[in-house]
Scaffold this active site. Structure first.
Site, mmCIF file in Angstrom:
data_model
loop_
_atom_site.group_PDB
_atom_site.id
_atom_site.type_symbol
_atom_site.label_atom_id
_atom_site.label_comp_id
_atom_site.label_asym_id
_atom_site.label_seq_id
_atom_site.Cartn_x
_atom_site.Cartn_y
_atom_site.Cartn_z
ATOM 1 N N SER A 84 0.820 -1.207 0.000
ATOM 2 C CA SER A 84 0.000 0.000 0.000
ATOM 3 C C SER A 84 0.859 1.265 0.000
ATOM 4 C CB SER A 84 -0.950 -0.045 1.206
ATOM 5 O OG SER A 84 -1.898 0.993 1.154
ATOM 6 N N ASP A 100 9.839 5.255 -10.393
ATOM 7 C CA ASP A 100 9.372 5.765 -11.682
ATOM 8 C C ASP A 100 10.104 7.035 -12.096
ATOM 9 O OD1 ASP A 100 7.614 3.711 -12.048
ATOM 10 O OD2 ASP A 100 5.827 4.963 -12.237
ATOM 11 N N LYS A 154 -0.713 -4.378 -2.983
ATOM 12 C CA LYS A 154 -1.987 -3.889 -2.470
ATOM 13 C C LYS A 154 -2.177 -2.474 -3.004
ATOM 14 C CE LYS A 154 -4.998 -2.249 0.741
ATOM 15 N NZ LYS A 154 -5.417 -0.849 0.901
#
Length: 405
Positions: A305, A316, A330
């Protein structure tokens, strides 16, 4: 409650709460976008609603032991949430209060963090200073065998975790076993315990190791304070290692804010779902806490999460190198709807997406440097020299393989 009243309650719960997006049966306008999205759902027929009311009445009137209507309605709400996915849940007033306390960075309980290890056991992961568990001699790695004479084995582990919490001043009796030793029995008095979410230490060569155990409303401030305290005499750090292993998440915003602290701009994370208020976008602002300093993020299968959001956003943007094993995966948003009686509905309302547009739900974040650490069954602390992922990150720093901003 006579049968017509039961029909009224069920119709109210079903049509208002499930199909219009409103968390309560009340004379109020529902969110337009939620209602529009819910219109696509096929409403229950009157026959189905009557069948539910019949089941309710039969259980109330004919079950071998008396069951209150309030308990039956709570069970129905819980069953509805449980049928959706593993994260949606109906929280009774006490469970909702405990969750709210946890999000604020404090805990009512024994002053220890227990985790589900390998899906089979309940193990003490951390003990907080000056809490009841600390003062009673509970240790990291202790296995919880029984809670108030209820064996953990054969019981839902989440139910055992919930049983550790309770009102301040109440007592709980635990049967614990330190690996290699005989089991022992302890009775602890629950209390309010401040729960630090960040800790750190400075390693050799000016590298800061910052461990985030969970994300609560104060985690960003804690993280920044710990990071500043690790600077050598106020000078620059040679590198930062963010350890997110076995961090199951928590409040999302602090994770996005910490990512922002290492970025000068660009998207951190965004969400998409039918419920309008669950559609969020976090963008980084100019300015970094450690500009140009290489960053590594340690993850494993217990990183979920909010942890995945922080690791994935930095990955990224090429701002950090992710080291360890694939994360849990998750990637869904749970919104909390406060209900009339002090309870709450925790409902999955959206999915998270990384800056690149990828979803990590069910897939996890793939590390840049893979390290399979295996499973430490006793969860005992590991010396730095034996910490495989940490040593791999330190070697990558030495080899110049860690991303810097």
């Amino acid at each position: 409650m006579n049968r017509p009243q039961i029909h009224l309650v069920i119709a109210c719960l079903t049509s208002a709460a499930l199909f219009t997006g409103s968390p309560m049966c009340a004379a109020q306008d529902s969110d337009a976008s939620a209602a529009a999205g819910a219109a696509a759902a096929e409403p229950a027929s009157l026959s189905e609603l009557r069948t539910f009311a019949d089941v309710f009445a039969l259980v109330r009137d004919s079950y071998v032991d008396p069951v209150s209507e309030a308990d039956l309605l709570a069970a129905a709400a819980r069953g509805l949430a449980d049928s959706l996915d593993e994260y949606s849940d109906y929280l009774g007033p006490e469970a909702y209060r405990r969750q709210d306390e946890g999000n604020r960075g404090r805990q009512v309980g024994i002053g220890a963090r227990a985790i589900i290890d390998d899906g089979k056991r309940l193990v003490i992961e951390d003990v907080y200073p000056d809490g009841p568990a600390w003062m009673a001699g509970v240790q990291r790695g202790d296995i919880i065998l029984r809670i108030d004479d209820e064996p953990v084995k054969g019981r839902r582990l989440q139910a055992s975790l919930n049983a550790l919490a309770g009102a301040p001043g109440s007592e709980v009796t635990l049967r614990l076993q330190t690996p290699g030793m005989n089991p022992r029995k302890l009775t602890l008095e629950r209390a309010y315990v401040p729960v630090p979410s960040v800790r750190g230490e400075r390693l050799r060569d000016g590298i800061a190791l910052v461990r985030v155990d969970r994300f609560n409303l104060g985690t960003r401030q804690e993280f920044q304070a710990v990071l500043d305290s690790l600077r050598p005499d106020g000078g620059a750090l040679a590198g930062v290692i963010i350890d997110l292993r076995n961090n199951w998440g928590g409040v999302i915003r602090p994770a996005a804010e910490i990512a922002d602290g290492f970025l000068d701009g660009g998207k951190v994370v965004y969400t998409r779902g039918r419920y309008r208020d669950s559609r969020l976008e976090y963008d980084a602002l100019p300015g970094q806490w450690a500009e140009g300093v290489p960053v590594a993020v340690l993850v494993n299968g217990g990183s979920a999460s909010a942890s995945e959001i922080l690791a994935g956003a930095l990955q990224d943007h090429g701002r950090a190198t992710v080291v360890g094993s694939r994360t849990f995966g998750k990637g869904t948003v749970q919104s909390i709807f406060r209900l009339r009686n002090g309870s709450a509905l925790k409902l999955t309302t959206a999915r998270y997406f990384m800056p690149s547009g990828r979803s990590f739900d069910g897939q996890g974040i793939e590390p840049d440097i893979a390290v399979e650490e295996g499973t430490r069954g006793d969860r005992t602390p590991v010396a730095l020299k034996d910490d495989l992922a940490l040593q791999a990150a330190l070697q990558a720093f030495r080899d110049g393989e860690i991303a810097g901003g």
